[in-house]
Design a protein around this motif. Structure first.
Motif, PDB file in Angstrom:
ATOM      1  N   ARG A 121       0.805  -1.228   0.000  1.00 64.26           N
ATOM      2  CA  ARG A 121       0.000   0.000   0.000  1.00 64.26           C
ATOM      3  C   ARG A 121       0.838   1.278   0.000  1.00 64.26           C
ATOM      4  O   ARG A 121       0.614   2.167  -0.821  1.00 64.26           O
ATOM      5  N   PRO A 122       1.827   1.435   0.907  1.00 63.54           N
ATOM      6  CA  PRO A 122       2.605   2.688   0.888  1.00 63.54           C
ATOM      7  C   PRO A 122       3.527   2.819  -0.318  1.00 63.54           C
ATOM      8  O   PRO A 122       4.089   3.895  -0.544  1.00 63.54           O
ATOM      9  N   LEU A 123       3.674   1.758  -1.085  1.00 58.96           N
ATOM     10  CA  LEU A 123       4.544   1.821  -2.258  1.00 58.96           C
ATOM     11  C   LEU A 123       3.810   2.308  -3.499  1.00 58.96           C
ATOM     12  O   LEU A 123       4.449   2.577  -4.521  1.00 58.96           O
ATOM     13  N   LEU A 124       2.502   2.415  -3.422  1.00 59.61           N
ATOM     14  CA  LEU A 124       1.701   2.838  -4.565  1.00 59.61           C
ATOM     15  C   LEU A 124       1.468   4.346  -4.524  1.00 59.61           C
ATOM     16  O   LEU A 124       1.330   4.926  -3.440  1.00 59.61           O
ATOM     17  N   PRO A 125       1.397   4.996  -5.668  1.00 57.65           N
ATOM     18  CA  PRO A 125       1.135   6.444  -5.674  1.00 57.65           C
ATOM     19  C   PRO A 125      -0.275   6.779  -5.196  1.00 57.65           C
ATOM     20  O   PRO A 125      -0.504   7.851  -4.636  1.00 57.65           O
ATOM     21  N   PHE A 126      -1.215   5.845  -5.398  1.00 55.72           N
ATOM     22  CA  PHE A 126      -2.598   6.057  -4.961  1.00 55.72           C
ATOM     23  C   PHE A 126      -3.049   4.804  -4.208  1.00 55.72           C
ATOM     24  O   PHE A 126      -3.719   3.926  -4.776  1.00 55.72           O
ATOM     25  N   PRO A 127      -2.684   4.687  -2.942  1.00 56.94           N
ATOM     26  CA  PRO A 127      -2.990   3.454  -2.195  1.00 56.94           C
ATOM     27  C   PRO A 127      -4.475   3.201  -2.016  1.00 56.94           C
ATOM     28  O   PRO A 127      -4.883   2.069  -1.755  1.00 56.94           O
ATOM     29  N   ALA A 163      -8.617  -4.106 -13.574  1.00 60.54           N
ATOM     30  CA  ALA A 163      -8.323  -3.412 -14.835  1.00 60.54           C
ATOM     31  C   ALA A 163      -8.778  -1.955 -14.770  1.00 60.54           C
ATOM     32  O   ALA A 163      -8.083  -1.044 -15.251  1.00 60.54           O
ATOM     33  N   GLN A 164      -9.934  -1.712 -14.160  1.00 62.42           N
ATOM     34  CA  GLN A 164     -10.422  -0.335 -14.023  1.00 62.42           C
ATOM     35  C   GLN A 164      -9.493   0.490 -13.122  1.00 62.42           C
ATOM     36  O   GLN A 164      -9.224   1.666 -13.405  1.00 62.42           O
ATOM     37  N   LEU A 165      -9.016  -0.131 -12.057  1.00 56.30           N
ATOM     38  CA  LEU A 165      -8.116   0.584 -11.142  1.00 56.30           C
ATOM     39  C   LEU A 165      -6.804   0.945 -11.831  1.00 56.30           C
ATOM     40  O   LEU A 165      -6.258   2.040 -11.613  1.00 56.30           O
ATOM     41  N   LEU A 166      -6.300   0.058 -12.660  1.00 54.82           N
ATOM     42  CA  LEU A 166      -5.066   0.358 -13.385  1.00 54.82           C
ATOM     43  C   LEU A 166      -5.273   1.506 -14.370  1.00 54.82           C
ATOM     44  O   LEU A 166      -4.396   2.369 -14.528  1.00 54.82           O
ATOM     45  N   ASP A 167      -6.433   1.517 -15.035  1.00 53.76           N
ATOM     46  CA  ASP A 167      -6.722   2.631 -15.954  1.00 53.76           C
ATOM     47  C   ASP A 167      -6.825   3.950 -15.191  1.00 53.76           C
ATOM     48  O   ASP A 167      -6.327   4.990 -15.655  1.00 53.76           O
ATOM     49  N   GLU A 168      -7.453   3.913 -14.033  1.00 51.32           N
ATOM     50  CA  GLU A 168      -7.573   5.133 -13.236  1.00 51.32           C
ATOM     51  C   GLU A 168      -6.202   5.602 -12.744  1.00 51.32           C
ATOM     52  O   GLU A 168      -5.897   6.802 -12.766  1.00 51.32           O
ATOM     53  N   GLU A 169      -5.383   4.656 -12.311  1.00 48.27           N
ATOM     54  CA  GLU A 169      -4.037   5.025 -11.861  1.00 48.27           C
ATOM     55  C   GLU A 169      -3.233   5.633 -13.000  1.00 48.27           C
ATOM     56  O   GLU A 169      -2.515   6.630 -12.821  1.00 48.27           O
ATOM     57  N   ARG A 170      -3.350   5.056 -14.178  1.00 46.26           N
ATOM     58  CA  ARG A 170      -2.600   5.553 -15.330  1.00 46.26           C
ATOM     59  C   ARG A 170      -3.018   6.976 -15.696  1.00 46.26           C
ATOM     60  O   ARG A 170      -2.178   7.841 -15.980  1.00 46.26           O
ATOM     61  N   ARG A 172      -4.371   9.209 -13.710  1.00 44.29           N
ATOM     62  CA  ARG A 172      -3.968  10.135 -12.650  1.00 44.29           C
ATOM     63  C   ARG A 172      -2.461  10.390 -12.670  1.00 44.29           C
ATOM     64  O   ARG A 172      -2.000  11.489 -12.344  1.00 44.29           O
ATOM     65  N   LEU A 173      -1.700   9.391 -13.065  1.00 51.68           N
ATOM     66  CA  LEU A 173      -0.252   9.585 -13.163  1.00 51.68           C
ATOM     67  C   LEU A 173       0.109  10.509 -14.319  1.00 51.68           C
ATOM     68  O   LEU A 173       1.104  11.242 -14.247  1.00 51.68           O
ATOM     69  N   GLU A 174      -0.669  10.479 -15.378  1.00 52.49           N
ATOM     70  CA  GLU A 174      -0.395  11.368 -16.509  1.00 52.49           C
ATOM     71  C   GLU A 174      -0.595  12.830 -16.128  1.00 52.49           C
ATOM     72  O   GLU A 174       0.094  13.713 -16.652  1.00 52.49           O
ATOM     73  N   ALA A 175      -1.513  13.097 -15.225  1.00 49.51           N
ATOM     74  CA  ALA A 175      -1.750  14.472 -14.785  1.00 49.51           C
ATOM     75  C   ALA A 175      -0.760  14.918 -13.719  1.00 49.51           C
ATOM     76  O   ALA A 175      -0.581  16.116 -13.499  1.00 49.51           O
ATOM     77  N   ALA A 176      -0.108  13.962 -13.066  1.00 46.54           N
ATOM     78  CA  ALA A 176       0.851  14.297 -12.015  1.00 46.54           C
ATOM     79  C   ALA A 176       2.234  14.485 -12.623  1.00 46.54           C
ATOM     80  O   ALA A 176       2.489  14.072 -13.757  1.00 46.54           O
TER      81      ALA A 176
END
Length: 209
Positions: A121-127, A163-170, A172-176
């Motif tokens: 969990r703490p290793l992820l950008p969006f835990p 799969a949905q969570l990975l798309d959401e993470e991707r 959000r990372l593009e905006a960060a």
């Protein structure tokens, strides 16, 4: 009579002679000492004035302190010890071995998986994305063990949500801001888990949980 006078005066004359010679010798010595002293004073030069040295030292400017620039954050970045020691695959293997029955032991197995993913969990950008997946994992495990949902349906729902969570993470990372550091191994293992093949029968592979 003449001889007696000469003998009586000769010693006195000799004494006068030696006295004059001694006086002359003393004069020569004194003159030599004076000349030597003058020569020494010329070689030594004028004495330094301590007051002048103090004033000069006080008026000299103090050199500016040299500032060493700090290294960029990329140069000081070191991998976290926790990210190096987390082994998600090994922890999940223990859950499969300890709770091999995915139906009768569904709740206990899901709890073991949730505990195994806690260090990730703490290793992820969006835990919070992992929290959502674990919440669904727990709810589906209760339904599977209660025989109100099939194991296949459970695997399909977990795979779709992942799969949905990975798309959401991707997105959000593009905006960060871009992070050039290498992701921890455990985070990569979580992202690669629950692929599309886990939604089919026999989805009990190492990446399906």
């Amino acid at each position: 009579m003449i001889r007696v006078v000469i003998k009586s005066k000769f010693p006195q004359a000799l004494r006068d002679y030696f006295r004059c010679a001694l006086v002359a010798l003393l004069c020569v010595l004194l003159s030599c000492c004076g000349a030597a002293r003058q020569a020494n004073e010329k070689e030594a030069g004028p004495a330094a004035d301590p007051t002048a040295e103090t004033v000069t030292a006080a008026t000299e400017p103090t050199p500016a302190a040299t500032t060493i620039p700090a290294p960029p954050p990329e140069a000081t970045r070191t991998p976290s010890p926790a990210s190096e020691t987390v082994n998600l695959s090994g922890a999940l293997a223990e859950c499969r071995n300890t709770f091999p029955d995915q139906i009768t032991q569904a709740v206990a197995r899901a709890a073991c998986v949730i505990k195994a993913t806690e260090p990730v969990r703490p290793l992820l950008p969006f835990p919070e994305l992992l929290d959502r997946e674990n919440a669904l994992r727990k709810a589906l495990a209760e339904q599977v063990q209660a025989r109100t949902m099939s194991l296949l349906e459970r695997n399909v729902q977990i795979q779709k949500l992942h799969a949905q969570l990975l798309d959401e993470e991707r997105s959000r990372l593009e905006a960060a801001p871009a992070d050039v550091s290498k992701p921890p191994l455990a985070a990569t293992q979580w992202r690669q888990s629950n692929p599309e093949g886990c939604g089919r029968l026999g989805g009990d592979a190492a990446t399906c949980f």
